[in-house]
Write a protein that holds these residues in place. Structure first.
Motif, PDB file in Angstrom:
ATOM      1  N   ALA A  64       0.834  -1.201   0.000  1.00  0.00           N
ATOM      2  CA  ALA A  64       0.000   0.000   0.000  1.00  0.00           C
ATOM      3  C   ALA A  64       0.865   1.245   0.000  1.00  0.00           C
ATOM      4  O   ALA A  64       1.863   1.321   0.724  1.00  0.00           O
ATOM      5  CB  ALA A  64      -0.914   0.011   1.226  1.00  0.00           C
ATOM      6  N   GLY A  65       0.465   2.206  -0.821  1.00  0.00           N
ATOM      7  CA  GLY A  65       1.131   3.498  -0.826  1.00  0.00           C
ATOM      8  C   GLY A  65       0.825   4.266   0.444  1.00  0.00           C
ATOM      9  O   GLY A  65      -0.157   3.995   1.140  1.00  0.00           O
ATOM     10  N   GLU A  66       1.656   5.260   0.741  1.00  0.00           N
ATOM     11  CA  GLU A  66       1.525   5.991   2.006  1.00  0.00           C
ATOM     12  C   GLU A  66       0.274   6.862   2.104  1.00  0.00           C
ATOM     13  O   GLU A  66      -0.089   7.301   3.185  1.00  0.00           O
ATOM     14  CB  GLU A  66       2.782   6.827   2.268  1.00  0.00           C
ATOM     15  N   MET A  67      -0.426   7.110   1.007  1.00  0.00           N
ATOM     16  CA  MET A  67      -1.608   7.970   1.040  1.00  0.00           C
ATOM     17  C   MET A  67      -2.922   7.178   1.022  1.00  0.00           C
ATOM     18  O   MET A  67      -3.975   7.737   0.771  1.00  0.00           O
ATOM     19  CB  MET A  67      -1.579   8.923  -0.162  1.00  0.00           C
ATOM     20  N   THR A  68      -2.887   5.877   1.315  1.00  0.00           N
ATOM     21  CA  THR A  68      -4.074   5.034   1.153  1.00  0.00           C
ATOM     22  C   THR A  68      -4.883   4.809   2.419  1.00  0.00           C
ATOM     23  O   THR A  68      -6.062   4.479   2.347  1.00  0.00           O
ATOM     24  CB  THR A  68      -3.677   3.650   0.605  1.00  0.00           C
ATOM     25  N   GLY A  69      -4.262   4.930   3.570  1.00  0.00           N
ATOM     26  CA  GLY A  69      -4.973   4.688   4.821  1.00  0.00           C
ATOM     27  C   GLY A  69      -5.072   3.213   5.198  1.00  0.00           C
ATOM     28  O   GLY A  69      -5.753   2.869   6.162  1.00  0.00           O
ATOM     29  N   VAL A  70      -4.411   2.333   4.451  1.00  0.00           N
ATOM     30  CA  VAL A  70      -4.377   0.909   4.786  1.00  0.00           C
ATOM     31  C   VAL A  70      -2.924   0.449   4.804  1.00  0.00           C
ATOM     32  O   VAL A  70      -2.039   1.151   4.318  1.00  0.00           O
ATOM     33  CB  VAL A  70      -5.217   0.051   3.799  1.00  0.00           C
ATOM     34  N   ARG A  71      -2.691  -0.761   5.360  1.00  0.00           N
ATOM     35  CA  ARG A  71      -1.325  -1.261   5.475  1.00  0.00           C
ATOM     36  C   ARG A  71      -1.243  -2.737   5.080  1.00  0.00           C
ATOM     37  O   ARG A  71      -2.254  -3.454   5.133  1.00  0.00           O
ATOM     38  CB  ARG A  71      -0.813  -1.054   6.894  1.00  0.00           C
ATOM     39  N   PRO A  72      -0.071  -3.212   4.697  1.00  0.00           N
ATOM     40  CA  PRO A  72       0.090  -4.620   4.335  1.00  0.00           C
ATOM     41  C   PRO A  72      -0.376  -5.548   5.460  1.00  0.00           C
ATOM     42  O   PRO A  72      -0.166  -5.272   6.636  1.00  0.00           O
ATOM     43  CB  PRO A  72       1.594  -4.757   4.087  1.00  0.00           C
ATOM     44  N   GLY A  73      -1.027  -6.629   5.058  1.00  0.00           N
ATOM     45  CA  GLY A  73      -1.550  -7.612   6.010  1.00  0.00           C
ATOM     46  C   GLY A  73      -2.958  -7.321   6.480  1.00  0.00           C
ATOM     47  O   GLY A  73      -3.608  -8.184   7.068  1.00  0.00           O
ATOM     48  N   GLN A  74      -3.450  -6.136   6.217  1.00  0.00           N
ATOM     49  CA  GLN A  74      -4.783  -5.746   6.655  1.00  0.00           C
ATOM     50  C   GLN A  74      -5.836  -6.296   5.697  1.00  0.00           C
ATOM     51  O   GLN A  74      -5.654  -6.283   4.484  1.00  0.00           O
ATOM     52  CB  GLN A  74      -4.854  -4.223   6.703  1.00  0.00           C
ATOM     53  N   ARG A  75      -6.941  -6.791   6.254  1.00  0.00           N
ATOM     54  CA  ARG A  75      -8.065  -7.259   5.435  1.00  0.00           C
ATOM     55  C   ARG A  75      -8.922  -6.047   5.085  1.00  0.00           C
ATOM     56  O   ARG A  75      -9.226  -5.217   5.940  1.00  0.00           O
ATOM     57  CB  ARG A  75      -8.869  -8.291   6.233  1.00  0.00           C
ATOM     58  N   VAL A  76      -9.293  -5.939   3.795  1.00  0.00           N
ATOM     59  CA  VAL A  76     -10.031  -4.767   3.332  1.00  0.00           C
ATOM     60  C   VAL A  76     -11.189  -5.156   2.421  1.00  0.00           C
ATOM     61  O   VAL A  76     -11.189  -6.223   1.802  1.00  0.00           O
ATOM     62  CB  VAL A  76      -9.110  -3.784   2.553  1.00  0.00           C
ATOM     63  N   PRO A 118     -13.278  -4.745  10.072  1.00  0.00           N
ATOM     64  CA  PRO A 118     -13.037  -5.076  11.483  1.00  0.00           C
ATOM     65  C   PRO A 118     -12.802  -6.583  11.655  1.00  0.00           C
ATOM     66  O   PRO A 118     -13.359  -7.402  10.932  1.00  0.00           O
ATOM     67  CB  PRO A 118     -14.331  -4.645  12.179  1.00  0.00           C
ATOM     68  N   GLU A 119     -11.974  -6.931  12.630  1.00  0.00           N
ATOM     69  CA  GLU A 119     -11.628  -8.339  12.864  1.00  0.00           C
ATOM     70  C   GLU A 119     -12.839  -9.187  13.186  1.00  0.00           C
ATOM     71  O   GLU A 119     -12.848 -10.388  12.892  1.00  0.00           O
ATOM     72  CB  GLU A 119     -10.585  -8.440  13.957  1.00  0.00           C
ATOM     73  N   ASN A 120     -13.870  -8.614  13.794  1.00  0.00           N
ATOM     74  CA  ASN A 120     -15.042  -9.400  14.179  1.00  0.00           C
ATOM     75  C   ASN A 120     -16.057  -9.563  13.026  1.00  0.00           C
ATOM     76  O   ASN A 120     -17.121 -10.120  13.230  1.00  0.00           O
ATOM     77  CB  ASN A 120     -15.726  -8.789  15.393  1.00  0.00           C
ATOM     78  N   SER A 125     -16.731 -11.251   9.305  1.00  0.00           N
ATOM     79  CA  SER A 125     -16.216 -12.295   8.420  1.00  0.00           C
ATOM     80  C   SER A 125     -16.173 -11.815   6.968  1.00  0.00           C
ATOM     81  O   SER A 125     -16.785 -10.807   6.626  1.00  0.00           O
ATOM     82  CB  SER A 125     -17.093 -13.554   8.504  1.00  0.00           C
ATOM     83  N   ASP A 126     -15.474 -12.565   6.124  1.00  0.00           N
ATOM     84  CA  ASP A 126     -15.434 -12.260   4.698  1.00  0.00           C
ATOM     85  C   ASP A 126     -16.809 -12.348   4.073  1.00  0.00           C
ATOM     86  O   ASP A 126     -17.082 -11.716   3.055  1.00  0.00           O
ATOM     87  CB  ASP A 126     -14.516 -13.252   3.954  1.00  0.00           C
ATOM     88  N   ASP A 127     -17.691 -13.152   4.663  1.00  0.00           N
ATOM     89  CA  ASP A 127     -19.010 -13.400   4.097  1.00  0.00           C
ATOM     90  C   ASP A 127     -20.073 -12.406   4.548  1.00  0.00           C
ATOM     91  O   ASP A 127     -21.201 -12.457   4.044  1.00  0.00           O
ATOM     92  CB  ASP A 127     -19.490 -14.803   4.489  1.00  0.00           C
ATOM     93  N   ALA A 128     -19.746 -11.536   5.460  1.00  0.00           N
ATOM     94  CA  ALA A 128     -20.755 -10.618   6.025  1.00  0.00           C
ATOM     95  C   ALA A 128     -21.268  -9.631   5.008  1.00  0.00           C
ATOM     96  O   ALA A 128     -20.672  -9.283   4.060  1.00  0.00           O
ATOM     97  CB  ALA A 128     -20.175  -9.862   7.214  1.00  0.00           C
TER      98      ALA A 128
END
Length: 140
Positions: free
Chosen positions: A98-110, A133-135, A137-140
């Motif tokens: 992720a570029g520095e202007m994206t608001g996300v970071r490597p390893g983060q689920r998006v 959020p961690e709570n 799921s991918d299916d939500a």
């Protein structure tokens, strides 16, 4: 195998066991979808870009089905001809870079507006890309 696509309850699920060639959904002809190999960009990401490894991708029963049927144009123009690539707009995955202007970071689920592909690169200035959020799921 370089990635497997399954359809489960209206969503595409990508199997990331095979690495190397990336895969994307292509609408080949009316009501004919298939996986297509493609070359992912190799140049370094820009400050506003995010590379995402897809975990699942939602298939819209309205817009995308009409697009697959060849009856949906996005404006008053006629629908584009087949084959159609770059389809899909609801993607859940893990940030690889992720570029520095994206608001996300490597390893983060998006959640992003990425296409139906095993890997996507999006412009976070123009396309939604938000942490899940961690709570949740991918299916939500």
């Amino acid at each position: 195998m370089h990635g497997k696509l399954t359809v489960d309850a209206g969503r595409y699920v990508f199997d990331r066991k095979g690495r190397g060639v990336e895969r994307r959904v292509m609408f080949k002809a009316p009501m004919q979808a298939e996986m297509q190999a493609f070359k992912f960009p190799t140049e370094p990401i820009k400050a506003w870009e995010v590379d995402i490894a897809t975990r699942t991708s939602l298939l819209s029963p309205g817009t995308e089905l009409a697009f697959l049927e060849g009856r949906l144009g996005m404006t008053d123009t006629p629908p584009p001809p087949f084959p159609k690539t770059g389809v899909g707009y609801a993607n859940v995955g893990v940030v690889l870079c992720a570029g520095e202007m994206t608001g996300v970071r490597p390893g983060q689920r998006v959640f992003s507006m990425g296409n139906h592909a095993s890997r996507v690169r999006i412009d976070a200035r123009k396309e939604l890309c938000i942490p899940i959020p961690e709570n949740v799921s991918d299916d939500a």
